[in-house]
Motif scaffolding. Structure first.
Motif, mmCIF file in Angstrom:
data_model
loop_
_atom_site.group_PDB
_atom_site.id
_atom_site.type_symbol
_atom_site.label_atom_id
_atom_site.label_comp_id
_atom_site.label_asym_id
_atom_site.label_seq_id
_atom_site.Cartn_x
_atom_site.Cartn_y
_atom_site.Cartn_z
ATOM 1 N N ASN A 670 0.867 -1.319 0.110
ATOM 2 C CA ASN A 670 0.035 0.150 -0.044
ATOM 3 C C ASN A 670 0.637 1.334 -0.017
ATOM 4 O OD1 ASN A 670 -2.909 -1.164 0.355
ATOM 5 N ND2 ASN A 670 -1.897 -2.011 2.125
ATOM 6 N N ILE A 671 2.092 1.290 0.415
ATOM 7 C CA ILE A 671 2.788 2.589 0.744
ATOM 8 C C ILE A 671 3.845 2.719 -0.243
ATOM 9 C CG2 ILE A 671 4.239 3.935 2.378
ATOM 10 C CD1 ILE A 671 1.586 3.668 3.477
ATOM 11 N N MET A 672 4.509 1.564 -0.800
ATOM 12 C CA MET A 672 5.412 1.670 -1.509
ATOM 13 C C MET A 672 4.958 1.726 -3.145
ATOM 14 S SD MET A 672 8.192 -0.943 0.402
ATOM 15 C CE MET A 672 9.487 -0.543 -0.758
ATOM 16 N N GLY A 673 5.943 2.733 -3.776
ATOM 17 C CA GLY A 673 5.696 2.700 -5.316
ATOM 18 C C GLY A 673 6.539 3.721 -5.819
ATOM 19 N N ALA A 674 6.579 3.921 -7.357
ATOM 20 C CA ALA A 674 7.668 4.871 -7.886
ATOM 21 C C ALA A 674 6.905 5.890 -8.396
ATOM 22 C CB ALA A 674 8.298 4.080 -8.908
ATOM 23 N N ASN A 675 5.735 6.236 -8.429
ATOM 24 C CA ASN A 675 4.803 7.091 -9.418
ATOM 25 C C ASN A 675 5.296 8.830 -8.639
ATOM 26 O OD1 ASN A 675 3.176 5.628 -7.274
ATOM 27 N ND2 ASN A 675 1.855 7.315 -7.477
ATOM 28 N N THR A 676 5.738 8.789 -7.331
ATOM 29 C CA THR A 676 6.169 10.037 -6.914
ATOM 30 C C THR A 676 7.620 9.772 -6.615
ATOM 31 O OG1 THR A 676 4.053 10.576 -6.056
ATOM 32 C CG2 THR A 676 5.641 11.860 -5.353
ATOM 33 N N GLY A 677 8.608 9.794 -7.874
ATOM 34 C CA GLY A 677 9.900 9.538 -7.577
ATOM 35 C C GLY A 677 10.635 10.137 -8.612
ATOM 36 N N PHE A 678 12.179 9.796 -8.150
ATOM 37 C CA PHE A 678 13.092 10.314 -9.360
ATOM 38 C C PHE A 678 14.404 9.562 -9.114
ATOM 39 C CE2 PHE A 678 12.924 12.799 -5.502
ATOM 40 C CZ PHE A 678 14.284 12.788 -5.251
ATOM 41 N N GLY A 679 15.369 9.798 -10.107
ATOM 42 C CA GLY A 679 16.510 8.950 -10.030
ATOM 43 C C GLY A 679 17.462 9.297 -11.047
#
Length: 910
Positions: A670-679
């Motif tokens: 439920n908490i983890m994901g990449a849609n609000t991220g960068f790299g």
């Protein structure tokens, strides 16, 4: 450097019987090129290794002396290490070494171990730095002042360093085991030495040691990175070739440790919460072919998750963690095992279990799969080391100390040629109970004892003299360390789910690829009270997936010479990746599998909880851990449910034990994901392949919990000085902080940044706090200040730290506050401002030559929209600062009236 006339003027300092007449300047003689390492020699016996790498923007100068704690005599224990400290003081020609290192803005250090002492400097690549570093090393080879007044201050700094080590139970236990295992050889003596010898040695005694060993015939100079080879050879000729070769013969050490004739046991009684079991076996010298087989056997036994000892002891929760260590030593060394024991386990029972498993080493039927797995891991480690040129030049220190730099290649070749018979041979040869130190004397007839092979200088010469190495690798393309060049080589993009990415086109030696990703998670409601759950979830992402076991994941990464690391801090999930160009897509597929298909096996959670709690129990009475924890709790009193809340160490232990697998799975789903991220990915990759791989890995990995930034709360710190007692700990820790409001857009930020440099964090131990507490008064081994000014909020802080002897608690507090008061009252001088502006600019140039800095700059741009040009803009603002601006910023934001300080140590000591 010194010609004959000047040499005669120093008769009072050097014994003339040790010198021949000074030679004329000579060019270094080319000896050979082994896989990119170009070897030269001088008539005076000095060796030179050049490792050019045009893809770097930094260079390192590393000089190694063949003298360490092994060479110390009666009453000299710790002299090699103490001398290392003294050589950062001054020379007759150059004066204050530390100040000049600070002005240059490079990274520098010196280290001492059993067989060698080294000194290195990392600078931005330019001819001025190259020339200065070579001149400086030549000058301090023969012209170090070694004044009694300096020694009177420095010995207490070294004593404090000794005391810091005394707080580490595993370190002290290893020292005791080694000293028990060796009857005669000096490997049984700790490198840092005897506290009594350190305190009593005089400068004239130290000078005799210096004059004997710090000579060109006992030194190897390494220059690596980006530099002009012709100029380097020219400066070496000018500075080193005219140093005369001493007439004295060093002779070397000749003590050979006799075979051990029975198991030994040593018991260490100290304050602390951790329980440990250790075991050591006499093994081989680094030059011995057996060393490679032993390294592989160590992996086969202790590797997580496939190791035999790991499976029998950690997986079954008899112990919480295991590690092994074998020094790369000139003479026969040891293989040392450390077992962390949970607090609730019986130590006597655990010792018997450990010994039972150790007794199986010689008879275990190892497999080809075991060998392949270990070789993959070792080959990966060797490649990673070799392809980081600056780090490689420093790592060669140990190999040179072990006899010859070519031994590193022979070790690699031996690893690649390993057979199962080699593994079984060393298992049976060395791992006998009578060769073990965990003591009872047990009479035994016809005892089969272990006698490791002695390697004479002639044998090492025979091994290395005609060694040719493998074909030279393709040189990486040059990459200018500048923002302008970085901008030319960055490609930015956005994945289908909104994740931002950057690609830095930069060739790295060996076609290395590095990446750092950051994902912003959850919101205040969804993350409430889940700090520990998040920590464990990130740690368990490699514990197994629907398609691969933990063992298969680790084996595959080792075969690909790659690594993936994950951690969570607050709302941030960090993923870092290291691999090679050809392996990048496959490693990204492994990462995708971890993110999409992790299963979080219960047995792995149980093991991880045991590992966490055992480590935390070991910190309960540790001054450094306790001081840091309590300062955060005092300065930032968040409620327990807050993502910023700092639990006490005991709370953290209790919280960890309560975590369930269901909580881990819920957090993951439920908490983890990449849609609000960068790299950002750095390497010589095809942009289309890199972007496609990123889309494949992260494009559909989305969090169900909506991300909303949780802003930190500003708390006014108060004037507090609080003691925390840690009985029977030899070292203490002081930490202090005060809060204020500022972000990096503030007009005052550059001035306060420079003020902090001058006060406690800038230069090479030349800022005010280290100069006062370490250099002048000798009451702290490590002291300085830190500044935390965020990008996206205004909750900022300044603080100080100091490591100290508990009896110096009041002296440290007084000195720190006095220095801060003086700075606030009188301000910094114009010279201090000018000097630190220059050193700061040089440090930033050095930093820009590091791959992690480039990645972090691009990631900062992706997250906050901060232009890459801001790096140069900030440096420009600092370069143009005026004295009054720096002093005004310091007075505006710092005051002792809000300084919250904690002191942790055994303050009842007399």
């Amino acid at each position: 450097m010194k010609k004959l006339l000047l040499g005669l003027s120093l008769m009072g300092t050097f014994a003339l019987s040790n010198f021949t007449f000074a030679q004329k300047t000579e060019n270094p003689k080319f000896v050979g090129n082994i896989e990119g390492i170009k070897e030269y020699s001088l008539t005076n016996g000095m060796r030179v290794l050049l490792i050019p790498d045009g893809s770097q923007s930094n260079m390192v100068v590393n000089i190694i002396y063949h003298v360490g704690s092994k060479d110390e005599g009666y009453g000299e224990k710790g002299m090699a290490h103490l001398l290392e400290h003294m050589l950062f003081k001054s020379t007759k020609n150059l004066g204050d070494i530390k100040k000049q290192l600070s002005d240059k803005g490079g990274a520098a250090n010196g280290t001492t171990y059993y067989d060698r002492t080294n000194y290195y400097e990392i600078f931005p690549s330019n001819d001025e730095n190259l020339k200065w570093a070579i001149n400086m090393e030549a000058d301090r080879m023969i012209n170090a002042t070694i004044l009694q007044t300096d020694l009177d201050k420095e010995f207490s700094v070294v004593r404090n360093e000794f005391e810091i080590g005394e707080n580490n139970p595993s370190g002290v236990l290893m020292e005791k085991v080694f000293s028990t295992a060796y009857m005669w050889h000096n490997y049984g003596n700790s490198t840092i030495g005897s506290k009594e010898d350190i305190e009593r040695v005089k400068a004239n005694t130290l000078r005799k040691f210096y004059e004997k060993y710090y000579q060109p015939d006992n030194a190897t100079l390494i220059i690596a990175g980006k530099f002009d080879e012709n100029n380097a050879l020219k400066y070496i000729a000018e500075n080193f070739s005219n140093l005369p070769k001493p007439t004295r013969e060093l002779g070397g050490t000749y003590t050979v440790e006799p075979p051990q004739d029975g198991e030994k046991t040593v018991v260490l009684n100290r304050a602390g919460e951790s329980k440990l079991v250790a075991a050591a076996y006499h093994t081989s010298a680094y030059a011995d072919k057996d060393f490679a087989a032993l390294a592989a056997l160590s992996e086969i036994l202790t590797g997580n998750p496939s190791g035999y000892l790991y499976k029998s002891l950690v997986e079954t929760q008899k112990v919480s963690a295991i590690w092994a260590y074998s020094p790369e030593s000139r003479d026969p060394g040891m293989m040392y095992f450390n077992f962390d024991v949970p607090k609730d386990k019986n130590l006597d029972v655990t010792e018997k279990l450990v010994k039972t498993e150790l007794d199986k080493i010689a008879t275990t039927n190892y497999t080809e799969e075991d060998l392949a797995r270990a070789k993959s891991k070792l080959v990966k480690q060797i490649a990673d080391t070799k392809n980081n040129t600056i780090g490689y030049a420093i790592s060669l220190t140990e190999i040179v100390g072990a006899g010859n730099y070519k031994l590193a290649f022979l070790y690699r070749d031996n690893v690649e040629k390993l057979t199962l018979a080699d593994i079984k041979n060393v298992a049976q040869k060395y791992f006998k109970s009578n060769n073990r130190t965990i003591g009872l004397f047990v009479p035994s007839a016809n005892e089969m004892r272990v006698k490791p092979s002695e390697y004479l200088p002639s044998q090492i010469a025979s091994l290395t003299s005609n060694y040719k190495g493998k074909d030279l690798e393709k040189e990486a393309a040059p990459f200018e360390a500048s923002i302008a060049n970085l901008k030319k080589n960055v490609t930015e993009g956005v994945l289908s789910n909104g994740m931002k990415y950057g690609l830095i086109n930069k060739e790295v030696k060996g076609d290395k690829v590095m990446a750092t990703f950051k994902f912003l998670l959850g919101n205040e409601k969804d993350l409430a009270g889940k700090n520990t759950i998040g920590d464990l979830t990130a740690d368990l992402l490699k514990a197994g997936t629907k398609t691969k076991t933990k063992e298969q994941i680790q084996d595959k990464l080792d075969q690909l010479k790659s690594s993936i690391d994950t951690r969570i801090s607050g709302q941030n999930l960090f993923i870092s990746l290291s691999t090679y160009k050809n392996n990048y897509p496959e490693v990204m597929d492994i990462l995708k599998d971890m993110l999409a298909n992790s299963t979080f096996p219960q047995n792995e959670l149980t093991k991880t909880i045991s590992e966490y709690t055992t480590a935390l129990e070991g910190q309960l009475k540790d001054p450094q851990a306790l001081a840091q924890n309590e300062l955060q709790r005092l300065a930032m009193p968040y409620p327990k449910e807050s993502v910023f809340y700092t639990a006490s160490l005991q709370e953290e232990i209790d919280n960890t034990r309560k975590v369930t697998r269901d909580q881990i799975v819920n957090f993951y789903e439920n908490i983890m994901g990449a849609n609000t991220g960068f790299g950002t990915v750095l390497g010589n990759l095809d942009p289309k392949i890199a972007a496609s791989s990123l889309e494949n890995t992260f494009g559909k990995w989305n969090a169900k919990s909506k991300y909303t930034e949780i802003k930190p709360t500003y708390f006014d710190t108060k004037k507090i000085d609080k003691n925390f007692l840690t009985p029977d700990k030899e070292n203490a820790m002081a930490l202090g902080t005060e809060s204020f409001k500022m972000d990096q857009k503030s007009a005052d930020y550059p001035a306060l940044l420079l003020a902090n440099e001058i006060l406690g964090s800038g230069g090479f131990l030349s800022a005010r706090l280290p100069m006062r507490l370490r250099e002048k008064e000798g009451i702290s081994y490590g002291v300085g200040s830190f500044l935390n000014v965020p990008v996206s909020n205004d909750v900022a802080s300044w603080g100080f730290y100091a490591l100290l002897n508990p009896t110096k608690r009041d002296a440290v507090e007084s000195a720190v506050k006095d220095e801060v008061s003086k700075a606030l009252k009188d301000g910094f001088t114009a010279d201090e401002v000018t000097t630190n502006k220059k050193s700061y600019a040089n440090i930033q140039k050095t930093m820009l030559g590091m791959d992690n800095t480039l990645i972090n700059l691009v990631n900062k741009k992706l997250q906050y929209g901060v232009s890459l040009d801001e790096y140069d803009a900030l440096n420009s603002k600092i370069a143009n600062l005026k004295q009054e601006e720096v002093n005004a910023a310091l007075r505006k934001y710092l005051t002792l009236d809000r300084l919250t300080s904690v002191y942790a140590g055994d303050f009842n000591k007399k």
